[in-house]
Design a protein around this motif. Structure first.
Motif, PDB file in Angstrom:
ATOM      1  N   GLU A   1       0.829  -1.206   0.000  1.00  0.00           N
ATOM      2  CA  GLU A   1       0.000   0.000   0.000  1.00  0.00           C
ATOM      3  C   GLU A   1       0.861   1.253   0.000  1.00  0.00           C
ATOM      4  OE1 GLU A   1      -0.812   2.382   2.538  1.00  0.00           O
ATOM      5  OE2 GLU A   1      -2.411   3.293   1.321  1.00  0.00           O
TER       6      GLU A   1
ATOM      7  N   PHE B   1      -2.331  14.023 -11.333  1.00  0.00           N
ATOM      8  CA  PHE B   1      -3.396  14.021 -10.341  1.00  0.00           C
ATOM      9  C   PHE B   1      -4.758  13.588 -10.861  1.00  0.00           C
ATOM     10  CE2 PHE B   1      -5.077  14.831  -6.300  1.00  0.00           C
ATOM     11  CZ  PHE B   1      -6.360  15.315  -6.507  1.00  0.00           C
TER      12      PHE B   1
ATOM     13  N   LEU C   1      -7.517   9.699  -9.406  1.00  0.00           N
ATOM     14  CA  LEU C   1      -8.860   9.402  -8.946  1.00  0.00           C
ATOM     15  C   LEU C   1      -9.126   7.920  -8.952  1.00  0.00           C
ATOM     16  CD1 LEU C   1     -10.712  12.219 -10.858  1.00  0.00           C
ATOM     17  CD2 LEU C   1      -9.839  12.222  -8.534  1.00  0.00           C
TER      18      LEU C   1
ATOM     19  N   ARG D   1      -7.741   5.952  -7.442  1.00  0.00           N
ATOM     20  CA  ARG D   1      -7.642   5.402  -6.096  1.00  0.00           C
ATOM     21  C   ARG D   1      -9.023   5.043  -5.588  1.00  0.00           C
ATOM     22  NH1 ARG D   1      -5.074   6.276  -0.821  1.00  0.00           N
ATOM     23  NH2 ARG D   1      -3.171   7.081  -1.701  1.00  0.00           N
ATOM     24  N   ASN D   2      -9.943   5.864  -5.923  1.00  0.00           N
ATOM     25  CA  ASN D   2     -11.293   5.601  -5.477  1.00  0.00           C
ATOM     26  C   ASN D   2     -12.079   4.778  -6.489  1.00  0.00           C
ATOM     27  OD1 ASN D   2     -13.064   5.763  -3.454  1.00  0.00           O
ATOM     28  ND2 ASN D   2     -13.890   7.747  -4.009  1.00  0.00           N
ATOM     29  N   GLN D   3     -11.479   4.597  -7.583  1.00  0.00           N
ATOM     30  CA  GLN D   3     -12.178   3.846  -8.612  1.00  0.00           C
ATOM     31  C   GLN D   3     -11.336   2.650  -8.993  1.00  0.00           C
ATOM     32  OE1 GLN D   3     -12.545   6.496 -11.846  1.00  0.00           O
ATOM     33  NE2 GLN D   3     -13.239   8.197 -10.587  1.00  0.00           N
ATOM     34  N   ALA D   4     -11.955   1.734  -9.470  1.00  0.00           N
ATOM     35  CA  ALA D   4     -11.195   0.557  -9.917  1.00  0.00           C
ATOM     36  C   ALA D   4     -11.499   0.280 -11.357  1.00  0.00           C
ATOM     37  CB  ALA D   4     -11.523  -0.643  -9.041  1.00  0.00           C
ATOM     38  N   GLY D   5     -11.437   1.326 -12.137  1.00  0.00           N
ATOM     39  CA  GLY D   5     -11.822   1.143 -13.524  1.00  0.00           C
ATOM     40  C   GLY D   5     -10.734   0.596 -14.408  1.00  0.00           C
ATOM     41  N   TYR D   6      -9.829  -0.020 -13.825  1.00  0.00           N
ATOM     42  CA  TYR D   6      -8.759  -0.586 -14.615  1.00  0.00           C
ATOM     43  C   TYR D   6      -8.759  -2.099 -14.437  1.00  0.00           C
ATOM     44  CZ  TYR D   6      -6.987   0.026  -9.942  1.00  0.00           C
ATOM     45  OH  TYR D   6      -6.866   0.039  -8.598  1.00  0.00           O
TER      46      TYR D   6
ATOM     47  N   SER E   1     -15.086 -13.943  -2.930  1.00  0.00           N
ATOM     48  CA  SER E   1     -14.923 -12.505  -2.801  1.00  0.00           C
ATOM     49  C   SER E   1     -15.832 -11.878  -1.771  1.00  0.00           C
ATOM     50  CB  SER E   1     -15.151 -11.827  -4.143  1.00  0.00           C
ATOM     51  OG  SER E   1     -16.451 -12.172  -4.614  1.00  0.00           O
ATOM     52  N   SER E   2     -16.480 -12.660  -1.016  1.00  0.00           N
ATOM     53  CA  SER E   2     -17.264 -12.075   0.069  1.00  0.00           C
ATOM     54  C   SER E   2     -17.075 -12.940   1.288  1.00  0.00           C
ATOM     55  CB  SER E   2     -18.740 -11.973  -0.295  1.00  0.00           C
ATOM     56  OG  SER E   2     -19.344 -13.252  -0.269  1.00  0.00           O
TER      57      SER E   2
ATOM     58  N   LYS F   1      -4.420  -4.866  -3.801  1.00  0.00           N
ATOM     59  CA  LYS F   1      -5.719  -5.467  -3.552  1.00  0.00           C
ATOM     60  C   LYS F   1      -5.594  -6.950  -3.236  1.00  0.00           C
ATOM     61  CE  LYS F   1      -8.297  -5.655  -7.079  1.00  0.00           C
ATOM     62  NZ  LYS F   1      -9.138  -6.602  -7.774  1.00  0.00           N
TER      63      LYS F   1
ATOM     64  N   HIS G   1      -4.276  -7.690   0.158  1.00  0.00           N
ATOM     65  CA  HIS G   1      -5.311  -7.585   1.174  1.00  0.00           C
ATOM     66  C   HIS G   1      -6.160  -8.844   1.204  1.00  0.00           C
ATOM     67  CE1 HIS G   1      -9.135  -5.707   2.831  1.00  0.00           C
ATOM     68  NE2 HIS G   1      -8.249  -5.588   3.789  1.00  0.00           N
ATOM     69  N   LYS G   2      -6.392  -9.319   0.048  1.00  0.00           N
ATOM     70  CA  LYS G   2      -7.191 -10.542  -0.045  1.00  0.00           C
ATOM     71  C   LYS G   2      -6.478 -11.709   0.619  1.00  0.00           C
ATOM     72  CE  LYS G   2      -9.161 -11.134  -4.061  1.00  0.00           C
ATOM     73  NZ  LYS G   2      -9.461 -11.609  -5.450  1.00  0.00           N
TER      74      LYS G   2
END
Lengths: 233, 636
Positions: free
Chosen positions: A65, A78, A82, A84-89, A100-101, A210, A213-214
């Motif tokens: 992290e 910058f 954004l 960071r808040n999105q995972a559009g990649y 995943s849950s 990510k 973390h998993k």
């Protein structure tokens, strides 16, 4: 060991946290034998081994992290931060049927948990090695970032060994550790400074964060389940 | 499209503010965008925030923005895309709450680590957002605040002004910390009540923390919040808890009482002591012994009082029942300083030193310094001379082995010759002197040997400018060798300069001051003047008459006369003297040349230059010490 530059508070925190873990976590994985195979570690109990594996995973996540944040600050313009808040990649996703849950995780077996973790770990070893080489070619990359990624890459390999041993102990199965292949998933393209490649590396770091973390949570839930089945609902 | 900058800038600003606690940097592109667009342009429908409390469910809220025609319920619809597979589709919100404009995703619809993208659509599938609002669930987790915040007093500082408090709490019930599903760290903040400068303690994952240094009497407000470790977003603050510790009265009341008690007891003790002392003189003696008054053996302290100098002098001169004679040996034996007079820096000849050790006089005696200029410069040459605290203030030049200022010494007391060895080795160094003109010092052998080898108490009659001292004998001594010495002297005349190796020769060349064996103890001024006649003008400021080494000639007359004294008269026209040498000489005056006049002259030639010269002459013969009041008279 790696010498870290204790300039920022983050680093200080990380270093302070790091050392006790290093002392404890670096010890157990001496169970490999000479040929790279596996051997039991009769001297360490399963609980302790699992604890240390979890510590590894926690640290790996924390360091990844920080590396991601560093990279983002240094190289990502910058507006693109954004993400960071999105995972559009897209991440490097293989068809890993990883739950995943929380509910899903609680429903699968220990065996499946461990195998999921191992798959995750093994899927990231090579990309991290690749990341090391690309990061070195950046202009003005701070040593701290390089050190951290290097550390993470090494620790991940230790984690893999630990999980392999754990699988051997708990499931009594023999697994193979990853062998390096020169031919990675990625090609070593030139011009690392181009935005495209920067974004690719950034994606790599974010996705790894990510997944780290998993890994951590999977292992923790496994541990909880080992201790007490019912309280982990 | 015109709404593009507004939505972009809006999200930019909100996301930046929500993600970091730092203020906008001034060079931020978002800031510039904000000022250029956000202020002026109306904001369209957008998501305000999506939050997950426990990483198992999450909620999203939206706002119609400036489009008030879309504010009625159902005007906007939420669609999401869950990118868990390549061919996933947009789906509508599973659970609406139109009142709150909220979309709730329950456990079944929530997957962690999988990207979600949200969209706001109008009635006719018009998409109002340029960019999808995408996230992964673990990144939008804001845990609930901890519960059961409580505090206990740990300790109070010894000064009674500050105290420490242990605060403890429970993790939020919604967060499954026990299973390890969420790793949480906590942050406590506290402030004085009704102020808003919160002080934050360091984040840590345990459920208790100590606050140090709170002040007694003040009321504090404490609250806590938490976040997932290694994540960015904090949860809400908990409800505040108030801490206050008032003063403990018991401590205050005890302290002065104890103090008063202690002081009272001490006072009573002192009082008893004083009473006891006053009643019992013996006790007084024990506790406060009398201070001994100065005493001299054999002398009544009464005499030491002012005005009784004559009697004292009389006694000291031995006029009493031999007070001095019996006194003197004791005197010098008791005086340690006598033994410590070292004459010069001898060469490292231990043997020689041994011989000389017993005789301070011997050390003081030195081969005379012929040349006056040598003497005068002797001091300068002796810079390198290590002047340890030997009592000699003279500038002895060890290289030359000569003591320019000579001690006309007269040994004063008969003593046992230490051995047949040459006790005049000290003076033998005279031969070493390479000066052309050596003062011939009459050597004394035998008899002088005796007295030279003994320690004795020598009175300093005079002090040379170079620092040498002139000693005068205190008592009559045998003078046997004067004749023989005279003979030797004739031989030794002029011999010294070449005789540098003959240390074994029992030649001692001294320049001696004739001792007056009268036993008066004092030398008259005339004698002193004769003794000390400097061949050259006295150095300014010397303050003393110098006795220069002078060629010594035999003076049969002198020797004959000095039957009683073992000294050889330095035979110089200037230095004929028969003055009695005394133990002590009273300085009567200081003349124009700053010489200490032992006996004031009969005023033949009053010094013209010093009209203010003190002319007080003591009526009586100076017999005694220079008392301080006399000294005052002497200073010019």
């Amino acid at each position: 060991m790696i010498i870290f530059n204790l300039m920022s508070i983050k680093q200080g925190q990380w270093a302070v946290l790091l050392w006790p873990y290093l002392l404890t976590a670096s010890i157990p994985l001496d169970c490999r034998d000479e040929q790279g195979g596996l051997s039991h570690c009769p001297s360490i109990s399963q609980e302790k081994l699992l604890d240390r594996v979890i510590q590894h995973a926690e640290l790996i996540y924390r360091v990844s992290e920080e590396s991601c944040s560093l990279f983002e600050e240094m190289f990502i313009p910058f507006p693109l931060q954004l993400q960071r808040n999105q995972a559009g990649y897209p991440c490097i996703t293989k068809a890993l049927p990883i739950p995943s849950s929380k509910s899903e995780i609680q429903q699968i077996s220990d065996k499946w948990l461990l195998h999921s973790v191992l798959m995750l770990v093994q899927s990231w070893i090579e990309p991290l090695v690749y990341l090391q080489t690309t990061l070195n070619r950046y202009d003005g990359v701070p040593d701290m970032l390089l050190n951290k990624t290097k550390w993470v890459s090494e620790k991940l390999m230790s984690l893999e060994q630990g999980v392999v041993v754990l699988i051997k102990k708990m499931l009594d199965e023999e697994m193979m550790t990853t062998t390096y292949s020169e031919q990675g998933l990625f090609q070593d393209d030139g011009q690392p400074e181009m935005l495209e490649y920067v974004m690719r590396d950034y994606t790599l770091l974010s996705c790894f964060k990510k997944d780290a973390h998993k890994m951590e949570i999977l292992l923790k839930l496994l541990k909880c389940r080992q201790n007490d089945m019912h309280s982990c609902a | 499209p015109p709404s593009a900058p507004s939505t972009k800038c809006y999200r930019c600003c909100t996301s930046h503010s929500s993600s970091s606690s730092e203020p906008f940097p001034l060079s931020d592109p978002c800031l510039s965008l904000f000022f250029s667009h956000c202020i002026s342009a109306p904001v369209g429908p957008h998501f305000t925030e999506c939050i997950s409390r426990e990483q198992e469910t999450f909620r999203c809220w939206w706002s119609p923005g400036g489009f008030h025609n879309l504010s009625f319920p159902g005007a906007l619809r939420v669609f999401y895309l869950k990118k868990d597979s390549p061919n996933s589709e947009w789906k509508e919100c599973p659970e609406y709450s139109h009142l709150k404009r909220e979309c709730f995703f329950d456990v079944n619809h929530t997957s962690v680590w999988i990207p979600y993208c949200m969209q706001l659509r109008g009635q006719n599938n018009v998409t109002y957002l340029d960019e999808d609002y995408c996230f992964t669930v673990e990144n939008i987790v804001r845990p609930d605040p901890p519960v059961s915040l409580n505090w206990t007093l740990l300790n109070i500082s010894p000064s009674g002004l500050s105290y420490d408090v242990m605060v403890n709490w429970e993790p939020p019930p919604s967060a499954d910390v026990g299973a390890g599903w969420m790793r949480i760290e906590y942050e406590i903040q506290y402030t004085e009540r009704n102020t808003t400068n919160w002080e934050a303690l360091e984040m840590q994952p345990h459920t208790q923390q100590t606050i140090y240094g709170l002040q007694i009497g003040k009321e504090y407000e404490v609250h806590i919040r938490c976040r997932m470790q290694a994540f960015v977003k904090f949860g809400e603050f908990s409800d505040s808890v108030f801490i206050q510790v008032t003063e403990i009265p018991s401590q205050d009341s005890n302290f002065p009482f104890k103090l008063a008690l202690i002081f009272g007891v001490l006072g009573i003790l002192i009082l008893i002591l004083l009473i006891g002392i006053s009643q019992q003189p013996r006790l007084m003696m024990i506790l406060l012994p009398p201070v001994p008054a100065p005493k001299i053996k054999g002398i009544d302290p009464e005499l030491l009082k002012k005005g009784k100098l004559d009697e004292l002098n009389f006694i000291l001169s031995g006029g009493g029942m031999g007070g001095l004679s019996t006194y003197a040996p004791d005197f010098y034996q008791d005086e340690p300083w006598v033994e410590f007079i070292e004459v010069d820096a001898e060469d490292a000849d231990a043997a020689e030193k041994e011989e000389n050790q017993g005789s301070d006089t011997q050390r003081l005696l030195d081969p005379p310094q012929p040349v006056s200029h040598h003497m005068n410069t002797g001091c300068a040459n002796a810079v390198s001379f290590p002047d340890d605290d030997s009592g000699r203030a003279s500038c002895y030049d060890p290289d030359l082995h000569d003591q320019d200022t000579l001690m006309l010494m007269a040994t004063l007391l008969p003593g046992q010759p230490e051995d047949g060895e040459d006790s005049f080795d000290v003076v033998e160094r005279a031969p070493v002197i390479e000066r052309s003109e050596r003062p011939l010092v009459q050597t004394q052998t035998g008899g002088p040997q005796t007295w030279l080898n003994t320690d004795f108490y020598a009175q300093v009659s005079n002090v040379m400018p170079s620092g040498g001292v002139v000693l005068s004998p205190g008592q009559q001594l045998r003078f046997q060798e004067s004749t023989s010495a005279a003979e030797d002297e004739a031989q030794k005349k002029g011999k010294g300069s070449e005789d540098s190796e003959e240390k074994t020769q029992k030649e001692l060349q001294f320049q001696l001051l004739v001792v007056d064996p009268e036993g008066s103890g004092y030398t008259t001024e005339s004698n002193a003047r004769q003794i000390s006649t400097p061949p050259n003008t006295p150095m300014p400021g010397s303050g003393y008459q110098t006795i220069h080494p002078q060629p010594v000639e035999t003076k049969p007359a002198a020797t004959a006369e000095n039957n009683q004294s073992p000294y050889i008269l330095p035979d110089s026209p200037q230095s004929q003297f028969f003055a009695p040498v005394a133990d002590y000489t009273v300085v009567q005056e200081v003349d124009s040349q700053h010489s200490l006049l032992l006996n004031p002259p009969p005023r033949q030639s009053p010094p013209p230059c010093l009209p203010h010269h003190p002319t007080k002459a003591l009526a009586a013969m100076p017999v005694g010490y220079v008392t301080p009041d006399l000294l005052g008279n002497l200073s010019p």
